[in-house]
Scaffold this motif. Structure first.
Motif, short mmCIF file in Angstrom:
data_model
loop_
_atom_site.label_atom_id
_atom_site.label_comp_id
_atom_site.label_asym_id
_atom_site.label_seq_id
_atom_site.Cartn_x
_atom_site.Cartn_y
_atom_site.Cartn_z
N LEU B 59 0.83 -1.20 0.00
CA LEU B 59 0.00 0.00 0.00
C LEU B 59 0.87 1.26 0.00
O LEU B 59 0.60 2.20 -0.75
N VAL B 95 -2.53 0.08 -13.78
CA VAL B 95 -3.35 -1.11 -13.93
C VAL B 95 -2.71 -2.12 -14.85
O VAL B 95 -2.71 -3.32 -14.59
N ALA B 159 -4.15 -5.52 -7.29
CA ALA B 159 -5.35 -4.68 -7.45
C ALA B 159 -5.34 -3.55 -6.41
O ALA B 159 -5.64 -2.40 -6.72
N MET B 160 -4.96 -3.89 -5.18
CA MET B 160 -4.92 -2.86 -4.14
C MET B 160 -3.86 -1.82 -4.45
O MET B 160 -4.06 -0.62 -4.25
N SER B 162 -2.83 -0.87 -7.40
CA SER B 162 -3.31 0.04 -8.44
C SER B 162 -4.32 1.02 -7.87
O SER B 162 -4.27 2.22 -8.18
N ALA B 163 -5.24 0.52 -7.06
CA ALA B 163 -6.29 1.39 -6.52
C ALA B 163 -5.66 2.50 -5.67
O ALA B 163 -5.99 3.68 -5.81
N VAL B 166 -3.81 5.08 -7.81
CA VAL B 166 -4.69 6.08 -8.44
C VAL B 166 -5.06 7.17 -7.44
O VAL B 166 -5.10 8.35 -7.76
N MET B 167 -5.29 6.74 -6.20
CA MET B 167 -5.58 7.72 -5.13
C MET B 167 -4.37 8.65 -4.93
O MET B 167 -4.53 9.86 -4.77
N TRP B 185 -10.88 12.31 -13.04
CA TRP B 185 -11.62 11.05 -12.93
C TRP B 185 -12.35 10.71 -14.22
O TRP B 185 -12.41 9.55 -14.61
N MET B 188 -10.04 9.43 -16.98
CA MET B 188 -9.62 8.08 -16.62
C MET B 188 -10.75 7.10 -16.90
O MET B 188 -10.58 6.07 -17.54
N HIS B 189 -11.91 7.48 -16.44
CA HIS B 189 -13.09 6.64 -16.56
C HIS B 189 -13.38 6.28 -18.02
O HIS B 189 -13.74 5.14 -18.32
N VAL B 192 -10.12 3.91 -19.60
CA VAL B 192 -9.67 2.63 -19.04
C VAL B 192 -10.82 1.64 -19.17
O VAL B 192 -11.93 1.93 -18.76
#
Lengths: 153, 257
Positions: B59, B95, B159-160, B162-163, B166-167, B185, B188-189, B192
């Motif tokens: 993290l 990602v 996955a964590m 990447s999440a 992004v934050m 956002w 990106m939305h 991706v």
């Protein structure tokens, strides 16, 4: 560490993973717009689509109403066939709606803009938009300008 | 000259033999996986050891990698007036590539080396032979839960990563450098794709998890049972895992994107 604590921590780990996947699916990528299975599709033929790509935006008055799902070349009419998928909420486009390919900004991506016409009847699922305007290809435009200038002098 | 040739040949024969042993070991390992259905508590314990214990480092690095990416992309994109694209670039980089790869490298260093050292020490202190003496199959009891735990944990950690990345990108790009939050956002939305980008990233994570756990457990079980042997096995785990991750990443990227 006793097994109860480690089990709880592993459970939290799983929850965190689900949370991360949720963020990746909903905020980062477009899973939400993918499940618009309630929409309807239209087709439009263009002489030249320029740099239009699949999943490009379809908008009306600048508002996103759908996306491009498929682009194929129609060898019989020598045209590009573009399939659009529109949201169910926007199902009232008149039959004589014009579909044009625009570029957002000077270097931006290309999208399809819908300009509604005046017919009383609306486009249904699998209908074809007959009025289309191709993308403006910069090289062709420059060529035309040069040609008209040399012709005028 | 012939002496040299002989040594060279023997060296490669040794390598090939080791590869063959590792492959047989893998078959054995996969065959032992079924026994985990009866004892899921073993898997939970290993998920804790390799997944939960690696979480903090993953993290924190995810956060910083996201922040750095955002900063670098911003500095380049501002020249073109396209700084709104920062979100897209950060998300795609994380990602598709950095999420699985950096997580894999960290996982090899943090969890893989621990697995090798633990199993190597078990071998050196003859605990594995002891298990066999008690008619407990070490493949079922020791190796399989560790293998499956690594296989599952790595994609989850990726996955964590990447999440969180992004934050972190949001933190630097939007809060510090002043990119519009909605643009960050929404750009990106819209670029991706879940199936193409996110799921392929997860597949990469699964492949890396498979390879890293395989290497770690095999090196542990195959080490020379001395303190020196365990230490060199741990080193080999980290080196081979890292090389395998980077090489496979190139192959997977070439196939996927």
């Amino acid at each position: 560490m006793n097994s109860r604590t480690s089990e709880i921590l592993v459970g939290l780990f799983m929850l965190l993973f689900l949370l991360a996947m949720f963020v990746l699916a909903m905020k980062v990528s477009n899973l939400t717009s993918l499940n618009s299975s309630e929409g309807y599709t239209l087709t439009a033929k263009f002489e030249n689509i320029g740099g239009l790509k699949e999943r490009a935006r379809v908008s009306a008055s600048g508002v996103r109403v759908g996306e491009v799902t498929r682009i194929i070349y129609d060898p019989e009419n020598f045209e590009a066939m573009v399939t659009l998928r529109l949201d169910k909420a926007f199902d009232a486009f008149p039959l004589d709606t014009t579909a044009s390919i625009y570029t957002s900004g000077l270097l931006g991506e290309q999208y399809i803009g819908l300009d509604p016409g005046a017919e009383e009847d609306f486009l249904q699922n699998d209908d074809e938009i007959t009025l289309t305007q191709s993308a403006i290809v910069l090289e062709r435009l420059i060529g035309q300008v040069l040609f008209s200038r040399s012709g005028g002098s | 000259m012939s002496n040299f040739l002989q040594k060279f040949g023997a060296y490669w024969l040794g390598k090939l033999e080791r590869l063959g042993r590792a492959t047989l070991f893998l078959f054995h390992l996969v065959a032992a996986l079924a026994s985990l259905v009866k004892r899921p508590s073993l898997l939970v314990k290993q998920l804790h050891a390799s997944g939960v214990m690696t979480l903090s480092i993953v993290l924190v690095s995810g956060l910083f990698v996201g922040m750095v990416l955002s900063l670098q992309f911003y500095n380049t994109l501002i020249d073109f007036g396209q700084e709104e694209r920062v979100g897209t670039l950060v998300a795609l980089t994380l990602v598709r590539e950095l999420g699985p790869v950096v997580t894999g490298l960290l996982f090899a260093g943090r969890a893989g080396s621990a697995m090798t050292a633990e199993i190597g020490l078990m071998k050196a202190t003859e605990q594995l032979s002891g298990l066999e003496m008690m008619a407990v199959d070490p493949f079922k009891r020791v190796f399989a839960p560790r293998f499956l735990a690594g296989f599952i944990a790595l994609p989850m950690l990726a996955a964590m990563f990447s999440a969180v990345g992004v934050m972190g990108g949001h933190l630097v790009g939007v809060e510090v450098l002043g990119v519009d939050a909605n643009a960050y956002w929404s750009q990106m939305h819209s670029s991706v794709s879940f199936t193409h980008d996110v799921c392929n990233g997860l597949v990469k994570g699964l492949v890396f998890g498979f390879v890293v756990s395989w290497i770690s457990i095999f090196e542990g079980a195959d080490c020379i049972p001395t303190s020196e042997g365990v230490s060199s096995a741990t080193t080999r785990t980290v080196v081979y895992s890292s090389l395998a991750i980077l090489g496979l990443d190139f192959l997977l990227t070439a196939v996927m994107f």
